[in-house]
Each structure stands twice: as C-alpha cells, then as structure tokens.
Write a protein that holds these residues in place. Structure first.
Motif, PDB file in Angstrom:
ATOM      1  N   LEU A 131      -1.516 -13.148 -12.303  1.00 51.82           N
ATOM      2  CA  LEU A 131      -2.859 -12.609 -12.563  1.00 51.82           C
ATOM      3  C   LEU A 131      -2.794 -11.191 -13.131  1.00 51.82           C
ATOM      4  O   LEU A 131      -3.816 -10.626 -13.520  1.00 51.82           O
ATOM      5  CB  LEU A 131      -3.683 -12.616 -11.268  1.00 51.82           C
ATOM      6  N   GLY A 132      -1.587 -10.613 -13.133  1.00 48.81           N
ATOM      7  CA  GLY A 132      -1.429  -9.280 -13.729  1.00 48.81           C
ATOM      8  C   GLY A 132      -1.046  -8.193 -12.747  1.00 48.81           C
ATOM      9  O   GLY A 132      -0.982  -7.017 -13.108  1.00 48.81           O
ATOM     10  N   ALA A 133      -0.787  -8.541 -11.492  1.00 46.24           N
ATOM     11  CA  ALA A 133      -0.443  -7.523 -10.496  1.00 46.24           C
ATOM     12  C   ALA A 133       0.991  -7.024 -10.696  1.00 46.24           C
ATOM     13  O   ALA A 133       1.862  -7.782 -11.128  1.00 46.24           O
ATOM     14  CB  ALA A 133      -0.586  -8.101  -9.087  1.00 46.24           C
ATOM     15  N   ALA A 134       1.210  -5.750 -10.368  1.00 43.01           N
ATOM     16  CA  ALA A 134       2.569  -5.194 -10.344  1.00 43.01           C
ATOM     17  C   ALA A 134       3.012  -5.221  -8.883  1.00 43.01           C
ATOM     18  O   ALA A 134       2.294  -4.743  -8.006  1.00 43.01           O
ATOM     19  CB  ALA A 134       2.553  -3.770 -10.859  1.00 43.01           C
ATOM     20  N   ILE A 135       4.181  -5.822  -8.631  1.00 44.52           N
ATOM     21  CA  ILE A 135       4.611  -5.987  -7.239  1.00 44.52           C
ATOM     22  C   ILE A 135       6.057  -5.540  -7.075  1.00 44.52           C
ATOM     23  O   ILE A 135       6.924  -5.907  -7.865  1.00 44.52           O
ATOM     24  CB  ILE A 135       4.454  -7.462  -6.805  1.00 44.52           C
ATOM     25  N   THR A 136       6.298  -4.735  -6.039  1.00 42.31           N
ATOM     26  CA  THR A 136       7.683  -4.364  -5.731  1.00 42.31           C
ATOM     27  C   THR A 136       7.946  -4.671  -4.258  1.00 42.31           C
ATOM     28  O   THR A 136       7.017  -4.718  -3.442  1.00 42.31           O
ATOM     29  CB  THR A 136       7.940  -2.861  -5.972  1.00 42.31           C
ATOM     30  N   ARG A 137       9.218  -4.899  -3.966  1.00 40.68           N
ATOM     31  CA  ARG A 137       9.622  -5.130  -2.573  1.00 40.68           C
ATOM     32  C   ARG A 137      10.703  -4.100  -2.272  1.00 40.68           C
ATOM     33  O   ARG A 137      11.894  -4.406  -2.316  1.00 40.68           O
ATOM     34  CB  ARG A 137      10.150  -6.562  -2.407  1.00 40.68           C
ATOM     35  N   PRO A 138      10.294  -2.834  -1.983  1.00 43.35           N
ATOM     36  CA  PRO A 138      11.263  -1.743  -1.865  1.00 43.35           C
ATOM     37  C   PRO A 138      12.286  -1.936  -0.754  1.00 43.35           C
ATOM     38  O   PRO A 138      13.404  -1.455  -0.865  1.00 43.35           O
ATOM     39  CB  PRO A 138      10.402  -0.502  -1.603  1.00 43.35           C
ATOM     40  N   GLU A 139      11.917  -2.585   0.313  1.00 39.50           N
ATOM     41  CA  GLU A 139      12.889  -2.895   1.363  1.00 39.50           C
ATOM     42  C   GLU A 139      12.450  -4.157   2.081  1.00 39.50           C
ATOM     43  O   GLU A 139      11.328  -4.635   1.884  1.00 39.50           O
ATOM     44  CB  GLU A 139      13.034  -1.728   2.348  1.00 39.50           C
ATOM     45  N   LYS A 140      13.339  -4.678   2.946  1.00 40.21           N
ATOM     46  CA  LYS A 140      13.043  -5.911   3.663  1.00 40.21           C
ATOM     47  C   LYS A 140      11.732  -5.763   4.453  1.00 40.21           C
ATOM     48  O   LYS A 140      11.552  -4.784   5.173  1.00 40.21           O
ATOM     49  CB  LYS A 140      14.195  -6.223   4.625  1.00 40.21           C
ATOM     50  N   GLY A 141      10.844  -6.702   4.281  1.00 40.85           N
ATOM     51  CA  GLY A 141       9.598  -6.687   5.045  1.00 40.85           C
ATOM     52  C   GLY A 141       8.496  -5.832   4.444  1.00 40.85           C
ATOM     53  O   GLY A 141       7.398  -5.762   4.991  1.00 40.85           O
ATOM     54  N   VAL A 142       8.797  -5.150   3.334  1.00 35.76           N
ATOM     55  CA  VAL A 142       7.778  -4.280   2.722  1.00 35.76           C
ATOM     56  C   VAL A 142       7.450  -4.789   1.318  1.00 35.76           C
ATOM     57  O   VAL A 142       8.346  -5.077   0.530  1.00 35.76           O
ATOM     58  CB  VAL A 142       8.275  -2.818   2.636  1.00 35.76           C
ATOM     59  N   VAL A 143       6.163  -4.921   1.045  1.00 36.49           N
ATOM     60  CA  VAL A 143       5.722  -5.361  -0.279  1.00 36.49           C
ATOM     61  C   VAL A 143       4.610  -4.421  -0.748  1.00 36.49           C
ATOM     62  O   VAL A 143       3.698  -4.099   0.017  1.00 36.49           O
ATOM     63  CB  VAL A 143       5.199  -6.821  -0.244  1.00 36.49           C
ATOM     64  N   VAL A 144       4.730  -3.960  -1.994  1.00 38.40           N
ATOM     65  CA  VAL A 144       3.703  -3.077  -2.560  1.00 38.40           C
ATOM     66  C   VAL A 144       3.034  -3.802  -3.725  1.00 38.40           C
ATOM     67  O   VAL A 144       3.706  -4.305  -4.629  1.00 38.40           O
ATOM     68  CB  VAL A 144       4.331  -1.746  -3.045  1.00 38.40           C
ATOM     69  N   VAL A 145       1.723  -3.901  -3.653  1.00 36.11           N
ATOM     70  CA  VAL A 145       0.965  -4.656  -4.656  1.00 36.11           C
ATOM     71  C   VAL A 145      -0.046  -3.740  -5.332  1.00 36.11           C
ATOM     72  O   VAL A 145      -0.784  -3.017  -4.654  1.00 36.11           O
ATOM     73  CB  VAL A 145       0.176  -5.823  -3.994  1.00 36.11           C
ATOM     74  N   ASP A 146      -0.079  -3.779  -6.654  1.00 43.50           N
ATOM     75  CA  ASP A 146      -1.093  -3.023  -7.380  1.00 43.50           C
ATOM     76  C   ASP A 146      -1.728  -3.931  -8.427  1.00 43.50           C
ATOM     77  O   ASP A 146      -1.055  -4.402  -9.343  1.00 43.50           O
ATOM     78  CB  ASP A 146      -0.468  -1.794  -8.048  1.00 43.50           C
ATOM     79  N   THR A 147      -3.022  -4.168  -8.272  1.00 43.29           N
ATOM     80  CA  THR A 147      -3.711  -5.066  -9.210  1.00 43.29           C
ATOM     81  C   THR A 147      -4.510  -4.275 -10.252  1.00 43.29           C
ATOM     82  O   THR A 147      -5.465  -4.793 -10.827  1.00 43.29           O
ATOM     83  CB  THR A 147      -4.646  -6.044  -8.449  1.00 43.29           C
ATOM     84  N   ALA A 148      -4.090  -3.020 -10.509  1.00 46.52           N
ATOM     85  CA  ALA A 148      -4.783  -2.212 -11.522  1.00 46.52           C
ATOM     86  C   ALA A 148      -4.758  -2.918 -12.877  1.00 46.52           C
ATOM     87  O   ALA A 148      -5.705  -2.833 -13.649  1.00 46.52           O
ATOM     88  CB  ALA A 148      -4.135  -0.839 -11.620  1.00 46.52           C
ATOM     89  N   GLY A 149      -3.661  -3.650 -13.149  1.00 46.40           N
ATOM     90  CA  GLY A 149      -3.530  -4.302 -14.454  1.00 46.40           C
ATOM     91  C   GLY A 149      -4.017  -5.743 -14.464  1.00 46.40           C
ATOM     92  O   GLY A 149      -3.549  -6.553 -15.274  1.00 46.40           O
ATOM     93  N   LEU A 150      -4.940  -6.078 -13.569  1.00 51.61           N
ATOM     94  CA  LEU A 150      -5.455  -7.457 -13.479  1.00 51.61           C
ATOM     95  C   LEU A 150      -5.910  -7.944 -14.858  1.00 51.61           C
ATOM     96  O   LEU A 150      -6.711  -7.278 -15.520  1.00 51.61           O
ATOM     97  CB  LEU A 150      -6.633  -7.465 -12.493  1.00 51.61           C
ATOM     98  N   LYS A 151      -5.362  -9.089 -15.290  1.00 53.90           N
ATOM     99  CA  LYS A 151      -5.684  -9.521 -16.656  1.00 53.90           C
ATOM    100  C   LYS A 151      -6.158 -10.975 -16.715  1.00 53.90           C
ATOM    101  O   LYS A 151      -6.628 -11.424 -17.744  1.00 53.90           O
ATOM    102  CB  LYS A 151      -4.465  -9.336 -17.565  1.00 53.90           C
ATOM    103  N   SER A 152      -6.001 -11.704 -15.618  1.00 51.17           N
ATOM    104  CA  SER A 152      -6.367 -13.117 -15.639  1.00 51.17           C
ATOM    105  C   SER A 152      -7.180 -13.451 -14.396  1.00 51.17           C
ATOM    106  O   SER A 152      -7.140 -12.733 -13.393  1.00 51.17           O
ATOM    107  CB  SER A 152      -5.081 -13.960 -15.682  1.00 51.17           C
TER     108      SER A 152
END
Ligand code: UD1
Length: 420
Positions: A60-81
C-alpha cells in the motif's frame, strides 16, 4: 514444508515466556494506515501472519523497518494504494482490517473478498453494514469489495447482529473519520479490541466504552503516530496451560496477563489443575489425570473458541465424559478426526462434541488443518505414547512463535523436521 515430531509421555517442567499477541498486532498494524508515522511497535511476535500484514502495508506504500528482534517501525506517509490483493487476503483473512483505516484516510478501499475458510463461512457482512451506515457505498466486482465514501462518512448508530472481533475493530477505525458521534452496539469485548482502542486514543481519537458492548466514537479528531507495546498472547498462554495439564507437568508462564483469560484458567482448575497467578505470570501444575468438564465457547469474557481445540485434546484423556459446545464457528471441529487417530473417543452431534475420556493416547501421523487445530494436535502428541508427527505445520507458524523450542526447554521431546 515441515512437520513437528513428538515422542510423547514426558512431564513438562520449567518456564516459558509468552510472545506478543498475533490478534493484537494485526489491527494495530492496520491502524498505521490512519495517519503518517513513524509508528514503533515493540514485543511484536515473529510469525507468518506478521510477515503478511507487513507485506500488505508495503504494498500500500508504507515504509517498514525491523531495527531489532520484536521491533517494527511503520510509516504510511507514502501511502499510494487502497487495494489489498487477492494473494495477500487469501493467505490471511485478517487483511480485511485495512478496510476501515483506508476508508477513514482515503475515503475508499478495494479489498479482495476473503471468502470462507476451513473453520466456517466467516462472512464480512457486518463490517460492510457498519461502513454503509456511516454513508459508505459498497459494491463487489471481480471478487473485490469496493468501498467508497465520496461525500465523507457521518456518525451513525450501528448494531452488530453477531459479536464480531475484527468487525468491531474495522468499524471503530472507520468511525474516526466520520463527522459526529458513532455508537456501536453489541461490540466485541476482547482484550485485543480494548488494546486497539487504547492505541487509537493515544493517537488522539475520542473513543469511549471499549471493553463493554457499547463503544462511542466521536470522529474528526487529528491523529498522530504513537509507540505501542503489543500485549501478550492469551491463546499462546492457554495453549501452554493445556500442555501442562495434559502431561501432569508444572510450568511457570511469564509475560502473560492473567486477567485476559480467566474463563480458561477457571476451566483448567475445574479439570484439576493447580493455578496460581501474579502480575504478569501464572504457575500451573497439571493433575494426575484431568477431570471431565463441559465447555461452551462464546465471545469474551466467555471461553474463547481459539482455545476449544487445545482444551479438547486435554479432555480426550480426562476421567469421564465432557460436552463441548462450539457456538462461534460452525465448522471448528476439524481436529476431531485427527484426535481420533491418536485414540480419542469423540462423538459429534451438531455443534456438540461428546468427549469420552480414554486412559491414554497413542502416537500417529496427523494432519494440521488450521491454526488452533495444529496446537491441539501438539498438545495431544505431548501425552500420546510413542511418536506423533504433526504435518502441515505452516498453519502453526501463522500464530505460534517457535512453539517447539519453548516446549523443548521444558522437557518435551519435540523437533521440527522437513516433510515431503
Ligand atoms: C477473530 C480472531 C480469531 C477468533 C475470532 C473469534 C483475529 C485476527 N482473529 O476472528 O482468532 O477465532 O475472532 O474469537 O482477531 N460474523 C458474521 N458476519 C461478519 C463478521 C463475523 O456473521 O461480518 C460471524 C462469524 O462467521 C463468526 C462470528 O461472527 O461466526 C465471530 O467471528 P469474528 O469475531 O468476526 O471473527 P474474526 O474477527 O474473523
């Protein structure tokens, strides 16, 4: 594809730590579609379903990183779909949870209709009814549900004819964009709904009544990203209680929230378990042989349907006959035929299962058919004499984080092996 192989008959003893809840993570991740991030999640379980929701959000256009085990960072600023594809929805029907947030943020959503699944028909009519009451138009084309709110959403009074967990979450999220107040009646009261509402309130939403059957949302508030720790998985916890119960074992279960699964605790005490609990932990000791008990599944705070299969495995070796009534899903008895292969004596009549306890089970090759059925077969295999091979464990990997490693640490003879 892998299988889980168990040499049963060993008493479990030791400690396990519970992972974050799958069913709390999925709506919380979907909620990131409501506004730009970054949203940081901690205590995220390492599961197939989490990979699927991440793939969907990326699509859908989200930028997602998993910097360490158990941690997820989601940014949907670039939502395109605003489209959730057939391929993603068919692997995980909870993908539908993006409908509400997409509708709120973009005024439209196109989501592959999830269809039925192994445990029942599972329609989404009540989700759509809720969106419709707020002014959205829904239409089906080529298997996709198109939901549009060209003139925006407005507050409404909505009654859920059946208590629905993801339906409550979905409509609650859409209502954040509705003008005025929306009242939801006969809502799901599951801890995961309360958890989601709490996250949304921290984001700036005005939501009252989560955890009761009446939720009131006043829409139109500005929303911002927040940091959220995923709550412990109450069904994983219950599964370990069942594992201790069936092996006459003794487990300390850490990082769980006992208040979230009291109906389960009480039933296992009725079966003869000794259970003590404190802040964030419980200790369970199984009886020599479980006592028969009757169980009726129903929405929270009643006994959860997601624990029915695991409880049935324990009752299969109980002293006496138990009657289990499944009231939530019409076909959630796929594990029965496989438990019979292990020697269980279970007779079915409609939505009732009559479980005549036998003194012991014996190992066999069995087939997992859905997530909780897989867990039930593993619980049964822990007590069965000889070798039990549970095939098609991809179902298990959708919802349990390396359960075989956790069980092994407590004395089970269990391993994951490649299957053909
Ligand atoms: C959620 C859980 C699932 C659990 C179930 C019941 C997630 C991701 N999944 O699933 O693990 O087993 O709750 O506790 O949280 N129904 C309708 N129309 C609708 C929606 C539901 O008739 O529009 C019916 C279903 O067919 C079912 C009942 O309502 O008979 C409850 O289903 P629901 O609570 O919606 O289940 P899910 O939210 O899909």
């Amino acid at each position: 594809m892998d299988k889980i192989v168990i040499e049963g008959g060993r008493r479990l003893e030791g400690e396990v730590t519970i992972a974050g809840a799958k069913n709390a993570s999925l709506p919380a991740f979907a909620a990131t579609l409501l506004c730009p991030g970054p949203f940081t999640f901690t205590n995220v379980p390492d599961l197939k379903d989490i990979d699927t929701i991440i793939a969907l959000l990326k699509d859908l256009g989200a930028a997602i990183t998993r910097p360490e085990k158990g941690v997820v960072v989601v940014d949907t600023a670039g939502l395109k779909s605003y489209e959730a594809s057939y391929d993603l929805v068919r692997t995980m029907r909870a993908s539908c949870l993006v409908m509400g947030p997409l509708l709120a943020r973009m005024g439209k959503a196109r989501v592959s209709h999830p269809g039925g699944c192994a445990i029942g028909e599972r329609p989404i009519n009540l989700h759509l009814k809720g969106f419709g009451a707020m002014g959205a138009h829904t239409a089906l084309d080529e298997g996709y549900v198109n939901i549009t709110a060209n003139d925006g959403l407005h507050g409404a009074k909505i009654y859920f004819d059946i208590v629905t967990v993801t339906g409550t979450a979905n409509v609650m999220m859409a209502a954040l964009a509705a003008e005025g107040a929306t009242t939801l009646e006969n809502c799901a009261r599951e801890p995961e709904v309360v958890f989601l509402a709490d996250m949304l309130v921290r984001m700036g939403a005005d939501i009252k009544g989560a955890g009761t059957d009446r939720i009131v949302i006043t829409g139109g508030r500005p929303l911002k990203a927040v940091e959220t720790a995923i709550i412990p998985d109450r069904i994983e916890t219950g599964t370990f209680i069942a594992a201790a119960a069936i092996t006459g074992g003794s487990l300390r279960i850490n990082r769980c929230n006992p208040a979230d699964f009291e109906a389960v605790t009480i039933k296992f005490i009725e079966m003869g378990c000794t259970i003590t609990e404190g802040n964030g932990w419980i200790e369970v000791s199984g009886p020599k042989r479980p006592a028969a008990v009757d169980i009726e599944t129903a929405p929270h705070p009643s006994f959860p349907t997601d624990m029915q299969a695991q409880a049935m495995a324990v009752l299969a070796v109980a002293d006496g006959t138990s009657v289990i009534h499944e009231s939530v899903f019409e076909n959630r008895y796929m594990h029965v035929a496989e438990l019979r292969r292990l020697g269980a004596d279970i007779r079915m009549k409609g939505a009732n299962a009559f479980v005549h306890g036998v003194p012991g089970l014996s190992g066999a090759t069995v087939m997992a058919t859905d997530l909780r059925a897989s867990a039930s077969l593993i619980v049964a295999g822990l007590a069965a004499k000889g070798k039990t091979s549970v095939r098609r464990v991809y179902h298990l990997d959708r919802g349990y984080e390396r359960i075989e490693e956790k069980l092994k640490k407590t004395g089970a003879r269990i391993s994951r092996q490649p299957d053909k």
